[in-house]
Design a protein around this motif. Structure first.
Motif, PDB file in Angstrom:
ATOM      1  N   GLU A  95       9.949 -25.588  13.906  1.00 31.33           N
ATOM      2  CA  GLU A  95       9.233 -24.564  13.141  1.00 31.33           C
ATOM      3  C   GLU A  95       8.301 -23.741  14.007  1.00 31.33           C
ATOM      4  O   GLU A  95       7.658 -22.810  13.526  1.00 31.33           O
ATOM      5  CB  GLU A  95       8.448 -25.219  11.999  1.00 31.33           C
ATOM      6  CG  GLU A  95       9.333 -25.857  10.946  1.00 31.33           C
ATOM      7  CD  GLU A  95       8.548 -26.419   9.781  1.00 31.33           C
ATOM      8  OE1 GLU A  95       7.292 -26.346   9.819  1.00 31.33           O
ATOM      9  OE2 GLU A  95       9.177 -26.920   8.836  1.00 31.33           O
ATOM     10  N   GLY A  96       8.267 -24.060  15.297  1.00 30.10           N
ATOM     11  CA  GLY A  96       7.401 -23.341  16.223  1.00 30.10           C
ATOM     12  C   GLY A  96       6.556 -24.322  17.008  1.00 30.10           C
ATOM     13  O   GLY A  96       6.184 -25.376  16.492  1.00 30.10           O
ATOM     14  N   ALA A  97       6.283 -23.983  18.254  1.00 24.40           N
ATOM     15  CA  ALA A  97       5.532 -24.918  19.094  1.00 24.40           C
ATOM     16  C   ALA A  97       4.999 -24.198  20.324  1.00 24.40           C
ATOM     17  O   ALA A  97       5.464 -23.119  20.696  1.00 24.40           O
ATOM     18  CB  ALA A  97       6.429 -26.083  19.528  1.00 24.40           C
ATOM     19  N   ARG A  98       4.034 -24.840  20.954  1.00 23.95           N
ATOM     20  CA  ARG A  98       3.539 -24.396  22.257  1.00 23.95           C
ATOM     21  C   ARG A  98       4.219 -25.251  23.319  1.00 23.95           C
ATOM     22  O   ARG A  98       4.158 -26.480  23.260  1.00 23.95           O
ATOM     23  CB  ARG A  98       2.020 -24.539  22.342  1.00 23.95           C
ATOM     24  CG  ARG A  98       1.424 -24.102  23.677  1.00 23.95           C
ATOM     25  CD  ARG A  98      -0.089 -24.275  23.665  1.00 23.95           C
ATOM     26  NE  ARG A  98      -0.689 -23.867  24.924  1.00 23.95           N
ATOM     27  CZ  ARG A  98      -0.851 -24.669  25.972  1.00 23.95           C
ATOM     28  NH1 ARG A  98      -0.433 -25.936  25.895  1.00 23.95           N
ATOM     29  NH2 ARG A  98      -1.414 -24.223  27.080  1.00 23.95           N
ATOM     30  N   LEU A  99       4.884 -24.624  24.258  1.00 27.26           N
ATOM     31  CA  LEU A  99       5.596 -25.354  25.295  1.00 27.26           C
ATOM     32  C   LEU A  99       4.595 -25.951  26.280  1.00 27.26           C
ATOM     33  O   LEU A  99       3.794 -25.226  26.870  1.00 27.26           O
ATOM     34  CB  LEU A  99       6.568 -24.417  26.029  1.00 27.26           C
ATOM     35  CG  LEU A  99       7.575 -23.671  25.149  1.00 27.26           C
ATOM     36  CD1 LEU A  99       8.475 -22.808  26.018  1.00 27.26           C
ATOM     37  CD2 LEU A  99       8.390 -24.632  24.296  1.00 27.26           C
ATOM     38  N   LYS A 100       4.646 -27.253  26.465  1.00 22.98           N
ATOM     39  CA  LYS A 100       3.737 -27.910  27.414  1.00 22.98           C
ATOM     40  C   LYS A 100       4.239 -27.745  28.841  1.00 22.98           C
ATOM     41  O   LYS A 100       3.465 -27.534  29.773  1.00 22.98           O
ATOM     42  CB  LYS A 100       3.599 -29.389  27.062  1.00 22.98           C
ATOM     43  CG  LYS A 100       2.968 -29.629  25.690  1.00 22.98           C
ATOM     44  CD  LYS A 100       2.579 -31.075  25.500  1.00 22.98           C
ATOM     45  CE  LYS A 100       1.351 -31.417  26.326  1.00 22.98           C
ATOM     46  NZ  LYS A 100       0.845 -32.781  26.017  1.00 22.98           N
ATOM     47  N   GLU A 101       5.543 -27.883  29.033  1.00 20.31           N
ATOM     48  CA  GLU A 101       6.177 -27.635  30.326  1.00 20.31           C
ATOM     49  C   GLU A 101       7.526 -26.998  30.049  1.00 20.31           C
ATOM     50  O   GLU A 101       8.244 -27.413  29.135  1.00 20.31           O
ATOM     51  CB  GLU A 101       6.360 -28.929  31.135  1.00 20.31           C
ATOM     52  CG  GLU A 101       5.070 -29.553  31.610  1.00 20.31           C
ATOM     53  CD  GLU A 101       5.313 -30.815  32.430  1.00 20.31           C
ATOM     54  OE1 GLU A 101       6.470 -31.073  32.825  1.00 20.31           O
ATOM     55  OE2 GLU A 101       4.339 -31.556  32.665  1.00 20.31           O
ATOM     56  N   TRP A 121       7.853 -30.144  24.640  1.00 19.14           N
ATOM     57  CA  TRP A 121       6.841 -29.704  23.689  1.00 19.14           C
ATOM     58  C   TRP A 121       6.576 -30.827  22.685  1.00 19.14           C
ATOM     59  O   TRP A 121       7.331 -31.803  22.601  1.00 19.14           O
ATOM     60  CB  TRP A 121       7.288 -28.432  22.955  1.00 19.14           C
ATOM     61  CG  TRP A 121       8.431 -28.639  21.989  1.00 19.14           C
ATOM     62  CD1 TRP A 121       8.354 -28.832  20.639  1.00 19.14           C
ATOM     63  CD2 TRP A 121       9.840 -28.674  22.307  1.00 19.14           C
ATOM     64  NE1 TRP A 121       9.602 -28.999  20.090  1.00 19.14           N
ATOM     65  CE2 TRP A 121      10.536 -28.893  21.093  1.00 19.14           C
ATOM     66  CE3 TRP A 121      10.575 -28.543  23.478  1.00 19.14           C
ATOM     67  CZ2 TRP A 121      11.925 -28.988  21.027  1.00 19.14           C
ATOM     68  CZ3 TRP A 121      11.957 -28.632  23.435  1.00 19.14           C
ATOM     69  CH2 TRP A 121      12.624 -28.844  22.221  1.00 19.14           C
ATOM     70  N   ASN A 122       5.487 -30.674  21.942  1.00 15.98           N
ATOM     71  CA  ASN A 122       5.163 -31.588  20.853  1.00 15.98           C
ATOM     72  C   ASN A 122       5.440 -30.917  19.523  1.00 15.98           C
ATOM     73  O   ASN A 122       5.123 -29.736  19.326  1.00 15.98           O
ATOM     74  CB  ASN A 122       3.687 -32.016  20.912  1.00 15.98           C
ATOM     75  CG  ASN A 122       3.434 -33.020  22.012  1.00 15.98           C
ATOM     76  OD1 ASN A 122       4.270 -33.872  22.293  1.00 15.98           O
ATOM     77  ND2 ASN A 122       2.278 -32.927  22.656  1.00 15.98           N
ATOM     78  N   ASP A 123       6.038 -31.668  18.621  1.00 22.77           N
ATOM     79  CA  ASP A 123       6.359 -31.167  17.283  1.00 22.77           C
ATOM     80  C   ASP A 123       5.892 -32.221  16.287  1.00 22.77           C
ATOM     81  O   ASP A 123       6.459 -33.315  16.253  1.00 22.77           O
ATOM     82  CB  ASP A 123       7.871 -30.937  17.159  1.00 22.77           C
ATOM     83  CG  ASP A 123       8.207 -29.805  16.201  1.00 22.77           C
ATOM     84  OD1 ASP A 123       7.361 -29.502  15.345  1.00 22.77           O
ATOM     85  OD2 ASP A 123       9.298 -29.227  16.310  1.00 22.77           O
ATOM     86  N   GLY A 124       4.839 -31.926  15.542  1.00 22.97           N
ATOM     87  CA  GLY A 124       4.310 -32.925  14.619  1.00 22.97           C
ATOM     88  C   GLY A 124       3.787 -34.154  15.314  1.00 22.97           C
ATOM     89  O   GLY A 124       3.879 -35.276  14.784  1.00 22.97           O
ATOM     90  N   GLY A 125       3.246 -33.971  16.527  1.00 22.81           N
ATOM     91  CA  GLY A 125       2.700 -35.083  17.279  1.00 22.81           C
ATOM     92  C   GLY A 125       3.732 -35.898  18.036  1.00 22.81           C
ATOM     93  O   GLY A 125       3.385 -36.883  18.696  1.00 22.81           O
ATOM     94  N   VAL A 126       4.995 -35.478  17.971  1.00 24.46           N
ATOM     95  CA  VAL A 126       6.081 -36.193  18.648  1.00 24.46           C
ATOM     96  C   VAL A 126       6.593 -35.330  19.797  1.00 24.46           C
ATOM     97  O   VAL A 126       6.855 -34.136  19.631  1.00 24.46           O
ATOM     98  CB  VAL A 126       7.231 -36.510  17.661  1.00 24.46           C
ATOM     99  CG1 VAL A 126       8.386 -37.204  18.388  1.00 24.46           C
ATOM    100  CG2 VAL A 126       6.724 -37.374  16.516  1.00 24.46           C
ATOM    101  N   GLY A 127       6.760 -35.930  20.980  1.00 27.81           N
ATOM    102  CA  GLY A 127       7.254 -35.198  22.132  1.00 27.81           C
ATOM    103  C   GLY A 127       8.750 -34.949  22.049  1.00 27.81           C
ATOM    104  O   GLY A 127       9.515 -35.808  21.602  1.00 27.81           O
ATOM    105  N   HIS A 128       9.157 -33.763  22.485  1.00 27.68           N
ATOM    106  CA  HIS A 128      10.574 -33.389  22.515  1.00 27.68           C
ATOM    107  C   HIS A 128      10.877 -32.732  23.852  1.00 27.68           C
ATOM    108  O   HIS A 128      10.033 -32.049  24.432  1.00 27.68           O
ATOM    109  CB  HIS A 128      10.908 -32.395  21.392  1.00 27.68           C
ATOM    110  CG  HIS A 128      10.757 -32.956  20.019  1.00 27.68           C
ATOM    111  ND1 HIS A 128      11.779 -33.587  19.350  1.00 27.68           N
ATOM    112  CD2 HIS A 128       9.689 -32.976  19.189  1.00 27.68           C
ATOM    113  CE1 HIS A 128      11.357 -33.977  18.160  1.00 27.68           C
ATOM    114  NE2 HIS A 128      10.091 -33.614  18.036  1.00 27.68           N
ATOM    115  N   LEU A 129      12.098 -32.918  24.318  1.00 26.08           N
ATOM    116  CA  LEU A 129      12.593 -32.199  25.489  1.00 26.08           C
ATOM    117  C   LEU A 129      14.006 -31.759  25.177  1.00 26.08           C
ATOM    118  O   LEU A 129      14.829 -32.556  24.709  1.00 26.08           O
ATOM    119  CB  LEU A 129      12.570 -33.088  26.737  1.00 26.08           C
ATOM    120  CG  LEU A 129      12.714 -32.375  28.092  1.00 26.08           C
ATOM    121  CD1 LEU A 129      12.075 -33.229  29.196  1.00 26.08           C
ATOM    122  CD2 LEU A 129      14.160 -32.072  28.452  1.00 26.08           C
TER     123      LEU A 129
END
Length: 290
Positions: A95-101, A121-129
């Motif tokens: 739904e949208g996110a700020r990219l951490k790396e 990035w984090n989505d709902g407090g969960v990390g994703h790659l």
């Protein structure tokens, strides 16, 4: 119906003939760049407009910190046919996110600008790659993008006979400038070539005491010096900003990666323990840091 996941490296079989050049590279000049794209516009259009005005032949960009509207992405997955060694998941969405790396390899595909992007990035407090689908990316908030513009060498999408994927391949490019003094090289590793060992071999083509490394790709498992191993043999990765080859020929290659079960891994690679799955796309640049 997807094929079973490989359990050992010998289970991974690519369908085509083995390419004789396992570490193809092209020398060029990499210029440090930064720009602030406009908000609420497609990211790929913003990058294309920027690169067109700079006469670069390719670019490798750090997209860390960018805030995106809702976007689509895929994850590494098992093959969907009897030929490919791996594939990608069904399309997923955020739904949208700020990219951490995030790293973007910018090159040409069918004559147009294209970006191969891996991001964490984090989505709902969960990390994703995952592998972001560039046509789906809309900037929510303008943030400065930095990286390197490349002249004299380019990433160009082309069919790869060994893997039967369309992949970025490296090409030399004539420049309108009288002379380009190389300070960098780009490379696309062949399957099973170890990432750390390959970077060390490629660095021998640059006459410098210290080298910065940027890139992304896929690995068939990995062992780390400072973390538990990634045992899954299908993955996607991105190199972290501190990747370096030092003056004493020591190589520090910290990466983030995700396996086909969605497990995240992070650490500094052990040399000889991180074979490429399909390819790794790399930029090596002469650094003033000793």
């Amino acid at each position: 119906m997807r094929r079973p996941a490989p359990k050992k490296l010998s289970d991974i079989q690519h369908p085509g003939p083995r390419c004789p050049d396992r570490l193809p590279y092209r020398l060029g000049r990499a210029d440090k760049v930064s720009f602030r794209p406009p908000e609420n516009v497609p990211l790929l259009r913003a990058i294309s407009d920027w690169i067109e005005t700079r006469d670069f032949h390719s670019a490798v960009l750090d997209l860390s910190g960018l805030s995106l509207e809702s976007f689509r992405y895929v994850m590494p997955d098992r093959a969907v046919d009897s030929r490919h060694a791996a594939w990608y998941s069904d399309t997923r969405s955020s739904e949208g996110a700020r990219l951490k790396e995030a790293v973007a390899i910018v090159g040409r595909k069918e004559g147009d600008w294209f970006a191969h992007i891996h991001a964490f990035w984090n989505d709902g407090g969960v990390g994703h790659l995952g592998h972001l689908l560039p046509d789906s990316l809309i900037l929510k908030k303008g943030t400065e993008i930095s990286g390197y513009g490349i002249k004299g060498a380019a990433f160009v999408a082309a069919p790869d006979p060994e893997t039967e994927f369309t992949l970025f391949r490296v090409r030399g490019v004539e420049s309108s400038e009288e002379e380009i003094v190389p300070n960098a090289l780009i490379s696309t590793l062949a399957p099973f070539e170890d990432l750390t060992v390959s970077i060390l071999k490629l660095s021998e083509n640059l006459n410098t005491r210290s080298i910065e490394v940027l890139g992304l790709g896929s690995l068939a498992g990995a062992a780390f010096e400072d973390a538990a191993p990634m045992k899954g043999l299908i993955s996607e990765i991105l190199l972290q900003p501190t990747c370096r080859v030092q003056a004493d020929n020591k190589c520090a290659i910290p990466i983030r990666c995700v396996d086909l079960d969605g497990r995240l891994h992070q650490g500094k690679l052990q040399a000889g323990e991180a074979p490429t799955l399909v390819t790794c796309e790399l930029l090596l640049i002469e650094s003033k840091q000793n």
